[in-house]
Write an enzyme that holds these catalytic residues in place. Structure first.
Site, PDB file in Angstrom:
ATOM      1  N   THR A  98     -13.164  24.669  -2.078  1.00  7.50           N
ATOM      2  CA  THR A  98     -12.631  25.776  -2.888  1.00  7.50           C
ATOM      3  C   THR A  98     -12.006  26.856  -2.013  1.00  7.50           C
ATOM      4  O   THR A  98     -12.187  28.045  -2.226  1.00  7.50           O
ATOM      5  CB  THR A  98     -13.706  26.371  -3.816  1.00  7.50           C
ATOM      6  OG1 THR A  98     -14.551  25.341  -4.336  1.00  7.50           O
ATOM      7  CG2 THR A  98     -13.050  27.076  -5.014  1.00  7.50           C
ATOM      8  N   ARG A 129     -17.372  28.969  -4.051  1.00  9.91           N
ATOM      9  CA  ARG A 129     -17.373  29.476  -5.427  1.00  9.91           C
ATOM     10  C   ARG A 129     -18.439  30.536  -5.648  1.00  9.91           C
ATOM     11  O   ARG A 129     -18.441  31.206  -6.678  1.00  9.91           O
ATOM     12  CB  ARG A 129     -17.621  28.318  -6.411  1.00  9.91           C
ATOM     13  CG  ARG A 129     -16.578  27.233  -6.368  1.00  9.91           C
ATOM     14  CD  ARG A 129     -16.949  26.101  -7.310  1.00  9.91           C
ATOM     15  NE  ARG A 129     -16.095  24.935  -7.124  1.00  9.91           N
ATOM     16  CZ  ARG A 129     -16.252  23.783  -7.767  1.00  9.91           C
ATOM     17  NH1 ARG A 129     -17.230  23.650  -8.645  1.00  9.91           N
ATOM     18  NH2 ARG A 129     -15.426  22.778  -7.541  1.00  9.91           N
ATOM     19  N   GLU A 161     -19.718  19.110   1.533  1.00 15.64           N
ATOM     20  CA  GLU A 161     -18.680  20.089   1.183  1.00 15.64           C
ATOM     21  C   GLU A 161     -19.349  21.257   0.469  1.00 15.64           C
ATOM     22  O   GLU A 161     -19.773  21.125  -0.681  1.00 15.64           O
ATOM     23  CB  GLU A 161     -17.617  19.459   0.285  1.00 15.64           C
ATOM     24  CG  GLU A 161     -16.557  20.456  -0.170  1.00 15.64           C
ATOM     25  CD  GLU A 161     -15.673  19.942  -1.293  1.00 15.64           C
ATOM     26  OE1 GLU A 161     -15.104  20.781  -2.016  1.00 15.64           O
ATOM     27  OE2 GLU A 161     -15.561  18.711  -1.458  1.00 15.64           O
ATOM     28  N   LYS A 218      -6.941  15.216  -1.790  1.00 16.56           N
ATOM     29  CA  LYS A 218      -7.946  15.152  -2.845  1.00 16.56           C
ATOM     30  C   LYS A 218      -7.216  15.126  -4.177  1.00 16.56           C
ATOM     31  O   LYS A 218      -6.419  16.028  -4.468  1.00 16.56           O
ATOM     32  CB  LYS A 218      -8.871  16.376  -2.783  1.00 16.56           C
ATOM     33  CG  LYS A 218      -9.894  16.395  -3.929  1.00 16.56           C
ATOM     34  CD  LYS A 218     -10.865  17.554  -3.813  1.00 16.56           C
ATOM     35  CE  LYS A 218     -10.305  18.833  -4.377  1.00 16.56           C
ATOM     36  NZ  LYS A 218     -11.361  19.859  -4.559  1.00 16.56           N
TER      37      LYS A 218
END
Length: 224
Positions: free
Chosen positions: A85, A61, A57, A145
């Protein structure tokens, strides 16, 4: 994959749920990767893969996130590379265009959930409460999640949520580490976990790829 699943269109929720299940079973741990330098992308991915993590993943960011996904899809096609994100419809479209094979979000909005429901790329939406789950559940989502897991109640929250949401499975992320990992994976509604403890920023900065490989292998050994 069953014959019925193969007959499902790519953007059907059943198909995407099956794909999330498959990648989480393969991953066990989703390493949450934030790229600070472009030159770190391939050696970091190689160290994680050598340690046993082949589902990555890459978060958005940093300014290098999308480029890192493109590079990994081109140079390491044997790895499964997703985008983390993802915050809105625009970022979702960027991640898909970069070649992300799955999408992870820290939270959920109706707009983002709806946009992803229409996409071929499976989404693992972030939730922190029963209300969050119900928003996604109404649109057909059954895999989430839990974030930030420890702040949201950790193992106790997972046990409590298992009652009303017995079809739902989680990837807890946020505060999961080598010390509490076994407590999380012992829960029947946990399909994998997310974390970054095997990617210490000092190791990355110093190019200590061997230490990252070792920490990754040690983390996966906790599943035995």
């Amino acid at each position: 994959m069953t014959q019925n699943e193969t007959l499902q269109p790519l953007n059907s929720m059943a198909n995407k749920t099956a794909r999330i299940d498959a990648l989480c079973a393969q991953a066990k741990i989703l390493p949450v990767i934030t790229i600070a330098r472009q030159q770190d992308v391939l050696p970091l991915a190689d160290a994680l893969a050598a340690g046993g993590l082949t589902v990555l993943e890459v978060t958005l960011r940093s300014a290098f996130g999308l480029d890192a996904i493109r590079l990994l899809r081109e140079a390491r096609p044997e790895l499964c590379t997703g985008a983390g994100t993802v915050l809105d419809r625009h970022t979702l479209a960027q991640a898909e265009a970069a070649g992300a094979q799955f999408i992870v979000t820290p939270g959920s909005t109706h707009e983002l959930l709806q946009a992803s429901a229409e996409s071929d790329v499976p989404l693992l939406p972030g939730v922190g409460s029963a209300s969050d789950i119900m928003i996604g559940y109404a649109l057909g989502y059954r895999r989430f999640k839990l974030f930030p897991a420890e702040v949201a109640g950790g193992v106790a929250a997972l046990k409590a949520l298992g009652g009303p949401f017995n079809e739902v499975r989680f990837c807890p992320t946020g505060g999961v580490n080598a010390q509490n990992l076994k407590n999380y994976i012992a829960q029947p509604n946990v399909m994998c976990v997310g974390g970054s403890w095997m990617i210490d920023s000092t190791w990355v900065k110093n190019g200590d790829w061997g230490r990252i490989q070792e920490a990754t292998a040690e983390a996966l050994a906790l599943f035995d």
